[in-house]
Scaffold this motif. Structure first.
Motif, PDB file in Angstrom:
ATOM      1  N   TRP A 200       4.556  12.541   2.426  1.00 33.79           N
ATOM      2  CA  TRP A 200       4.781  11.426   1.527  1.00 33.79           C
ATOM      3  C   TRP A 200       6.107  11.518   0.793  1.00 33.79           C
ATOM      4  CZ3 TRP A 200       2.509   6.934   1.797  1.00 33.79           C
ATOM      5  CH2 TRP A 200       1.259   6.837   2.408  1.00 33.79           C
ATOM      6  N   GLU A 264       0.318  -1.620  -2.316  1.00 32.27           N
ATOM      7  CA  GLU A 264       0.473  -0.177  -2.111  1.00 32.27           C
ATOM      8  C   GLU A 264       1.938   0.252  -2.040  1.00 32.27           C
ATOM      9  OE1 GLU A 264      -1.084   1.165   1.620  1.00 32.27           O
ATOM     10  OE2 GLU A 264       0.203  -0.170   2.784  1.00 32.27           O
ATOM     11  N   ARG A 267       3.687   3.738  -3.165  1.00 33.40           N
ATOM     12  CA  ARG A 267       3.482   4.997  -2.442  1.00 33.40           C
ATOM     13  C   ARG A 267       4.687   5.357  -1.572  1.00 33.40           C
ATOM     14  NH1 ARG A 267      -2.023   5.638   0.633  1.00 33.40           N
ATOM     15  NH2 ARG A 267      -1.511   7.824   0.197  1.00 33.40           N
TER      16      ARG A 267
END
Length: 454
Positions: A200, A264, A267
């Motif tokens: 990530w 989202e 993220r």
């Protein structure tokens, strides 16, 4: 980075120098003589013809001629104003007729097959734009001083300058705001992955593609992954497509999908949006909503640029709502959509003006690529060639830029480094038969070579 100065900027640097103009001419002439001797491979008995004008460029040539004579070279100095139409054969012709301040038309003599060394810039080339009027002498090498002129990097100027030597004659060019990017710069800039990295860190969100244009989506997503994104999530509105299994796909509605993307968005380190999306009204609305509100750096390409250009109130009004960096990647046609006209021959100024107007970093595509940010800094990449002029190539570039942004590289350097890496991938591939997908598969080799010291 190698500094780039316009003719006006170069004149200001010369005027600010503490040395006399005579001292600077002497240094420049000696630099020309050094390169000439390299090209000659010796001195005694060699024949050199030096074409000189009446200005400082001609004076540089006269100093070089004097030094070459002292080394045993047979030198003929020819006044550019009265030069014959055809010059006799020589071991070297030095073109010191006209320099970066030249305006007008010069009908250059025919030098046959004699090698040519140009002083500062091939005479007759516009030092700001690279355009030419009249005829010029194509150089095998050009020796310029302290900084490059834009005209050496664009259009005909780039094609006629040959190998360029930048000689240090002691001028202060530290105030330059435009620079040429090379591999060493990319090596220094491209983000290193820490030992404790996880997927990530540097994640990229890609929204691209449509029915009949799914390749654009796959190319952008796969390029981001190959360029170092830890994770790439791709959505093609209304479709699931075939692409590499490492790319995470998530479905989106065919229309009115901006809320899904934004839900989202935080993220991801960057968002790439636009390639191949199509130009349906509701698609364009979704693009605008995403760009306006995305909470991370965004790179906009293709149909995304069309959406901005045709936004109510214009692209500038929409982009003013953003609170994070934006990179726009227009080719000339998309530049016209955004501004109402094609970029002029001064492409650095064109990119700078658009970047300032839109408050975004602008990558203006072309044989020589210009990247400019809103405060006027500009980077130039001249590394690529005609191999990059193939369908899908721009989608690959979008993915590489997104990877750099996601890993924290600031927009100007991310876009310029991506353009250089993109070009290097093309350089490593065959001149015939290359496809955009080959650029993607070559990126690991490019990165391994450029980033070897990391």
């Amino acid at each position: 980075m190698q500094p780039i100065l316009t003719p006006k900027e170069k004149a200001a640097v010369d005027a600010a120098a503490p040395e006399t103009i005579e001292e600077l001419i002497d240094r420049a002439g000696r630099a020309v003589a050094r390169v000439a001797l390299e090209m000659l491979g010796g001195s005694y008995g060699r024949i050199v013809r030096v074409i000189v004008g009446k200005g400082n460029n001609g004076n540089d040539g006269r100093v070089a001629a004097h030094i070459l004579r002292s080394r045993g070279v047979n030198v003929e100095v020819i006044d550019a104003a009265v030069s014959p139409a055809v010059l006799p054969a020589a071991d070297l012709v030095i073109d010191a007729a006209y320099g970066t301040g030249f305006n007008g038309t010069w009908n250059a003599p025919d030098v046959g097959t004699s090698p040519v060394l140009a002083v500062d810039i091939p005479s007759g080339v516009d030092a700001l734009t690279g355009t030419i009027s009249g005829s010029i002498i194509a150089a095998d090498r050009t020796v310029t001083f302290q900084a490059l002129a834009p005209g050496l990097l664009f259009t005909a100027g780039a094609q006629h300058a040959g190998t360029i030597d930048v000689a240090d004659i002691g001028l202060n060019v530290s105030a330059a705001t435009c620079h040429l990017v090379d591999g060493a710069d990319v090596e220094a800039w491209w983000p290193k992955r820490p030992l404790d990295a996880h997927k990530w860190q540097g994640a990229v969100r890609v929204v691209a593609g449509s029915d009949g244009m799914t390749g654009a989506a796959a190319l952008a997503a796969e390029a981001a992954a190959r360029a170092g994104a830890g994770l790439v999530k791709l959505s093609v509105p209304g479709l699931m497509i075939v692409c590499r299994p490492e790319i995470v796909q998530t479905p989106l509605l065919a229309e009115d999908w901006s809320a899904e993307v934004l839900a989202e968005a935080d993220r991801f380190g960057s968002l790439a949006i636009g390639p191949g999306l199509g130009r349906g009204h509701r698609t364009l609305q979704s693009v605008r909503a995403c760009v306006a509100s995305a909470p991370q750096p965004v790179v906009v390409d293709g149909d995304g640029l069309f959406a901005l250009a045709h936004a109510e109130g214009g692209a500038a009004s929409l982009l003013a709502r953003r609170r994070h960096p934006t990179v726009l990647t227009p080719h000339d046609g998309e530049f016209r959509d955004l501004t109402g006209s094609l970029p002029g021959p001064d492409r650095i100024s064109a990119a700078r003006e658009l970047a300032a107007h839109l408050g975004s970093t602008v990558l203006l595509k072309g044989p020589t690529t210009v990247v400019a940010n809103p405060v006027g800094a500009a980077l130039v990449v001249d590394h690529g060639d005609e191999r990059l002029a193939t369908a899908g190539s721009g989608d690959v570039l979008t993915g590489i830029i997104a990877a750099g942004l996601a890993r924290g590289l600031e927009p100007l350097r991310s876009a310029a480094a991506a353009a250089w890496l993109h070009a290097e991938a093309g350089v490593l591939l065959p001149r015939r038969g290359m496809l955009a997908g080959d650029l993607v598969s070559t990126l690991p080799t490019v990165l391994a070579g450029v980033l070897s010291s990391q």
